[in-house]
Design an enzyme around this catalytic site. Structure first.
Site, PDB file in Angstrom:
ATOM      1  N   GLN A 125      57.037 -10.892  23.301  1.00  0.00           N
ATOM      2  CA  GLN A 125      57.003 -12.042  22.395  1.00  0.00           C
ATOM      3  C   GLN A 125      57.850 -13.160  22.982  1.00  0.00           C
ATOM      4  O   GLN A 125      58.933 -12.864  23.503  1.00  0.00           O
ATOM      5  CB  GLN A 125      57.567 -11.661  21.018  1.00  0.00           C
ATOM      6  CG  GLN A 125      57.168 -12.664  19.936  1.00  0.00           C
ATOM      7  CD  GLN A 125      57.760 -12.319  18.555  1.00  0.00           C
ATOM      8  OE1 GLN A 125      58.607 -11.452  18.435  1.00  0.00           O
ATOM      9  NE2 GLN A 125      57.315 -13.004  17.531  1.00  0.00           N
ATOM     10  N   MET A 170      63.178  -5.873  18.162  1.00  0.00           N
ATOM     11  CA  MET A 170      61.808  -6.353  18.379  1.00  0.00           C
ATOM     12  C   MET A 170      60.868  -5.313  17.785  1.00  0.00           C
ATOM     13  O   MET A 170      60.947  -4.125  18.113  1.00  0.00           O
ATOM     14  CB  MET A 170      61.561  -6.541  19.883  1.00  0.00           C
ATOM     15  CG  MET A 170      60.138  -6.948  20.235  1.00  0.00           C
ATOM     16  SD  MET A 170      59.719  -8.591  19.581  1.00  0.00           S
ATOM     17  CE  MET A 170      57.978  -8.370  19.225  1.00  0.00           C
ATOM     18  N   GLU A 193      63.159  -5.104  11.200  1.00  0.00           N
ATOM     19  CA  GLU A 193      62.095  -4.710  12.149  1.00  0.00           C
ATOM     20  C   GLU A 193      61.070  -3.801  11.470  1.00  0.00           C
ATOM     21  O   GLU A 193      59.876  -3.909  11.734  1.00  0.00           O
ATOM     22  CB  GLU A 193      62.692  -4.039  13.392  1.00  0.00           C
ATOM     23  CG  GLU A 193      63.729  -4.876  14.154  1.00  0.00           C
ATOM     24  CD  GLU A 193      63.319  -6.316  14.432  1.00  0.00           C
ATOM     25  OE1 GLU A 193      62.118  -6.611  14.514  1.00  0.00           O
ATOM     26  OE2 GLU A 193      64.226  -7.173  14.542  1.00  0.00           O
ATOM     27  N   HIS A 242      58.600  -5.842   9.516  1.00  0.00           N
ATOM     28  CA  HIS A 242      57.556  -6.440  10.351  1.00  0.00           C
ATOM     29  C   HIS A 242      56.314  -5.551  10.450  1.00  0.00           C
ATOM     30  O   HIS A 242      55.243  -6.027  10.827  1.00  0.00           O
ATOM     31  CB  HIS A 242      58.073  -6.679  11.771  1.00  0.00           C
ATOM     32  CG  HIS A 242      58.728  -8.018  11.986  1.00  0.00           C
ATOM     33  ND1 HIS A 242      58.107  -9.217  11.681  1.00  0.00           N
ATOM     34  CD2 HIS A 242      59.937  -8.346  12.522  1.00  0.00           C
ATOM     35  CE1 HIS A 242      58.923 -10.217  12.020  1.00  0.00           C
ATOM     36  NE2 HIS A 242      60.040  -9.719  12.527  1.00  0.00           N
ATOM     37  N   ASP A 265      59.300 -20.291  22.006  1.00  0.00           N
ATOM     38  CA  ASP A 265      60.674 -19.862  21.754  1.00  0.00           C
ATOM     39  C   ASP A 265      61.469 -20.901  20.970  1.00  0.00           C
ATOM     40  O   ASP A 265      62.404 -20.560  20.250  1.00  0.00           O
ATOM     41  CB  ASP A 265      61.371 -19.692  23.109  1.00  0.00           C
ATOM     42  CG  ASP A 265      61.773 -18.267  23.340  1.00  0.00           C
ATOM     43  OD1 ASP A 265      61.074 -17.387  22.818  1.00  0.00           O
ATOM     44  OD2 ASP A 265      62.780 -18.057  24.045  1.00  0.00           O
ATOM     45  N   TYR A 280      63.023 -18.400   9.894  1.00  0.00           N
ATOM     46  CA  TYR A 280      63.642 -17.226   9.269  1.00  0.00           C
ATOM     47  C   TYR A 280      64.148 -17.542   7.856  1.00  0.00           C
ATOM     48  O   TYR A 280      63.763 -16.904   6.885  1.00  0.00           O
ATOM     49  CB  TYR A 280      64.820 -16.733  10.122  1.00  0.00           C
ATOM     50  CG  TYR A 280      64.402 -16.024  11.391  1.00  0.00           C
ATOM     51  CD1 TYR A 280      64.008 -16.733  12.516  1.00  0.00           C
ATOM     52  CD2 TYR A 280      64.393 -14.640  11.475  1.00  0.00           C
ATOM     53  CE1 TYR A 280      63.623 -16.086  13.686  1.00  0.00           C
ATOM     54  CE2 TYR A 280      64.015 -13.981  12.649  1.00  0.00           C
ATOM     55  CZ  TYR A 280      63.633 -14.715  13.745  1.00  0.00           C
ATOM     56  OH  TYR A 280      63.249 -14.076  14.891  1.00  0.00           O
ATOM     57  N   LYS A 298      71.329 -14.339  20.616  1.00  0.00           N
ATOM     58  CA  LYS A 298      71.925 -14.869  19.387  1.00  0.00           C
ATOM     59  C   LYS A 298      73.448 -14.968  19.498  1.00  0.00           C
ATOM     60  O   LYS A 298      74.068 -15.860  18.922  1.00  0.00           O
ATOM     61  CB  LYS A 298      71.544 -13.948  18.227  1.00  0.00           C
ATOM     62  CG  LYS A 298      72.061 -14.387  16.898  1.00  0.00           C
ATOM     63  CD  LYS A 298      71.794 -13.368  15.803  1.00  0.00           C
ATOM     64  CE  LYS A 298      73.046 -12.560  15.518  1.00  0.00           C
ATOM     65  NZ  LYS A 298      72.998 -11.804  14.272  1.00  0.00           N
TER      66      LYS A 298
END
Ligand code: BES
Ligand code: ZN
Length: 633
Positions: free
Chosen positions: A168, A297, A323, A326, A404, A412, A585
């Site tokens: 991704q 991820m 996650e 998702h 990105d 978010y 992050k």
């Protein structure tokens, strides 16, 4: 057709106050909106000509050369008149291309287009009238941006090398030629050869132990988009956590990992109670080496996770909830393009929060919501000040940009608060029922922002007679900044932290922090005054040992403060952190803060020399930009 539908919808949303009703596009437009494929500006694929449906991937992973040699056989569904199929590739060496059913292959014509820095090269393969299979024989190169090859030294066990992928958003094309667009789904089988002493895992049905041969078979029977293609190879061990879940890690981390993720079965049950059956059969996790550029991820059936969530006290497991969530939001119902990224992440943050509320209570989940709000407000303020108001829209416009760039608090956290606002306006039970149906009715499909708004209008607002107006939706989705009616989380726990901070500043009295969770500490550290004198900073550190904390979130928050205070005793530990942890992050705010002073920048550049070789491409690429280092350095 498609753009017509969009214009109509925008026109209706655009007329704001004058039109406070719930009118919708006409029925023919509705149809187009839900069925016409959308153009993805980040892929060369032309789905109206041919779409990939199944991939057979046969690969050999070579750690000596750090290259993968492979054959990708792709079955397509096509317009009988189509003369070619276009695949995305980037930095691949194509040795040959053939067409025909497996076993009856014959050479065919193909061209590899001019490389684009961001998108790579279109691989255009000529089709005969009956062609259904294309076979690409190829090799990856050193420039395979998805892949990170780690030396034994860069792993936890230090004995064996390691390889992992991060596809991704648009990096799958750097290790497999395919249609790299989130709106295109396919199933896959794979056979992967790796050194005998290593185990290979994919986003698929996985082995649980090494077989001594180093050849592993994989099967993914549910259709997935290319960004969920994933591979990890290393000295890995498996521990079961329950009937349908488990964790893989290097042997010396496996017990720690099993302890940390022990709540996973409970989380899966909670998630199913909320939004319907888990659709991917098993849910396993793999703990990657610390250079993994993300926290987690959501590779289907196998979440990839950073070791920085192994805090030893299960305090960072909301990332696992994220996650896992998702598996519905993102993997079942997928953003159609990266401009619709908030549909993946906003829904997932919302769902994560609901899982954590059910698991640990509202007091707990409201702390998460407040941390999210604080981050969101700060990021929106910065974007508005730096002429990036357009990037504060939920619906993005990433034309000619790296997708990105969309990975901000907008997708978010603004996404989360929009959904929370919808929940509050509809009432929780009506809203939850709507979401169950939303996931069920749209499973294994992609979704644009406009399609979602349409679905919302029909199935929530109209069906349930909810008073939500078009111009309110329009403000949330297509306008900049934050709406005035943003929901306000309430956290008594954080109010106590705020009070403790004040009494510490006023009377030097230490807070009663024995029972504080990681989140309360994060709130405490982030809200320490900007102008602390050096003795007070030191006192904090001596009392609480932030610099040496075993919790990476606490360390990262503290280092940011240490930079603001120029608190030198923290710098050696910070350098060590920057060299060993590749989670973007954490890195971005630290390098940004360091870059603001001359001495800080010098320190950052120095550390970066040792750190960069440890980073995955996506982190190195971001930090290069912050430090003004060109990526050929
Ligand atoms: N899918 C994302 C990671 C991602 C997004 C990778 C865009 C590449 C491009 C993943 O689910 C994610 O959001 N990870 C967060 C977790 C957090 C929000 C709990 C992370 O890594 O920090
Ligand atoms: Zn996510």
């Amino acid at each position: 057709m498609r753009s017509l539908a969009l214009i109509t919808l925008l026109a209706i949303f655009g007329c704001s106050d004058a039109n406070r009703n719930s009118s919708l596009p006409t029925s023919t437009t509705d149809e187009d909106l839900m069925t016409t494929p959308v153009k993805d500006i980040h892929s060369f694929a032309e789905p109206s000509q041919a779409i990939m449906q199944h991939l057979v991937w046969q690969a050999e992973v070579d750690f000596d050369s750090s290259l993968i040699t492979a054959k990708a056989s792709i079955r397509i569904s096509r317009d009988p008149k189509a003369e070619s199929v276009i695949l995305d590739t980037k930095n691949l060496i194509i040795d040959s291309v053939k067409t025909g059913p497996p076993g009856q292959e014959s050479p065919c014509e193909f061209t590899l287009g001019e490389p684009d820095n961001l998108l790579g090269s279109a691989l255009k393969i000529s089709l005969s009238p009956n062609t259904e299979w294309v076979h690409i024989y190829y090799r990856t190169t050193e420039e395979a941006e998805a892949l990170q090859w780690l030396s034994p030294q860069q792993t936890s066990g230090k004995q064996q090398p390691f390889l992992f992928t991060q596809s991704q958003a648009i990096l799958a094309r750097t290790w497999i030629p395919l249609q790299d667009s989130p709106g295109i789904r396919f199933t896959y089988d794979a056979t992967v050869k790796v050194p005998e002493q290593l185990l290979a895992l994919m986003s698929a049905e996985n082995p649980q132990e090494k077989n001594g041969l180093g050849v592993y078979q994989f099967k993914m029977e549910q259709p997935i988009p290319a960004y969920l293609m994933a591979l990890a190879v290393g000295d890995l061990q498996f521990t079961s956590l329950g009937p349908r879940s488990g964790v893989y890690a290097e042997p010396n981390l496996i017990d720690k990992a099993a302890y940390e993720f022990d709540e996973i079965e409970k989380m899966i049950s909670i998630a199913e109670e909320l939004y319907g059956p888990y659709g991917w059969s098993r849910y396993d996790l793999i703990v990657l080496p610390p250079s993994f550029p993300f926290g987690g991820m959501e590779n289907p059936r196998l979440t990839f996770a950073t070791p920085t969530i192994l805090a030893g006290d299960r305090s960072l497991t909301s990332l696992v909830a994220h996650e896992l969530a998702h598996s519905w939001s993102g993997n079942l119902v997928t953003n159609a393009t990266w401009d619709d990224f908030w549909l993946n992440e906003g829904f997932t943050v919302y769902f994560e929060n609901r899982i954590m509320e059910a698991l640990n209570g509202r007091d707990y989940s409201e702390m998460l919501a407040l941390l999210s709000l604080q981050g969101l407000r700060a990021e929106v303020a910065e974007m508005m000040e730096t002429n990036k108001a357009g990037d504060t829209h939920l619906k993005l416009n990433l034309k000619n940009r790296n997708p990105d760039d969309g990975m901000t608090a907008i997708a978010y956290d603004k996404g989360y608060f929009f959904l929370r606002w919808l929940e509050e306006r509809s009432g929780r039970s009506v809203w939850d029922r709507f979401l169950v149906n939303y996931f069920k009715e749209n499973e294994f499909q992609s979704m644009t922002t406009e399609q979602f708004l349409h679905y919302l209008q029909k199935n929530l607002i109209e069906k349930q007679h909810i008073n939500i107006y078009q111009d309110e939706l329009e403000e949330w989705v297509y306008q900049s900044g934050l709406p005035d009616n943003l929901p306000e989380p309430v956290s008594t726990k954080f109010e106590l932290v705020d009070a403790a901070l004040i009494s510490w500043i006023d009377n030097d009295s230490l807070p009663a922090s024995d029972q504080w969770s990681t989140h309360e500490w994060l709130h405490f550290i982030r809200n320490l005054p900007e102008d602390l004198d050096s003795n007070s900073v030191k006192a904090q550190d001596v009392n609480y040992n932030f610099t040496q904390s075993g919790n990476a979130e606490i360390q990262a928050a503290w280092f940011e403060k240490a930079i603001a205070y120029q608190y030198q005793p923290a710098y050696p530990a910070m350098a060590d952190f920057l060299i060993h942890v590749g989670r973007r992050k954490f890195l971005t705010p630290l390098y940004k803060a360091l870059s603001q002073t001359e001495s800080g920048k010098e320190f950052a550049l120095q550390v970066y020399q040792d750190a960069r070789p440890n980073y995955h491409f996506v982190s190195a690429n971001s930090i290069d930009a912050i430090l003004g280092v060109s990526n050929t350095d």
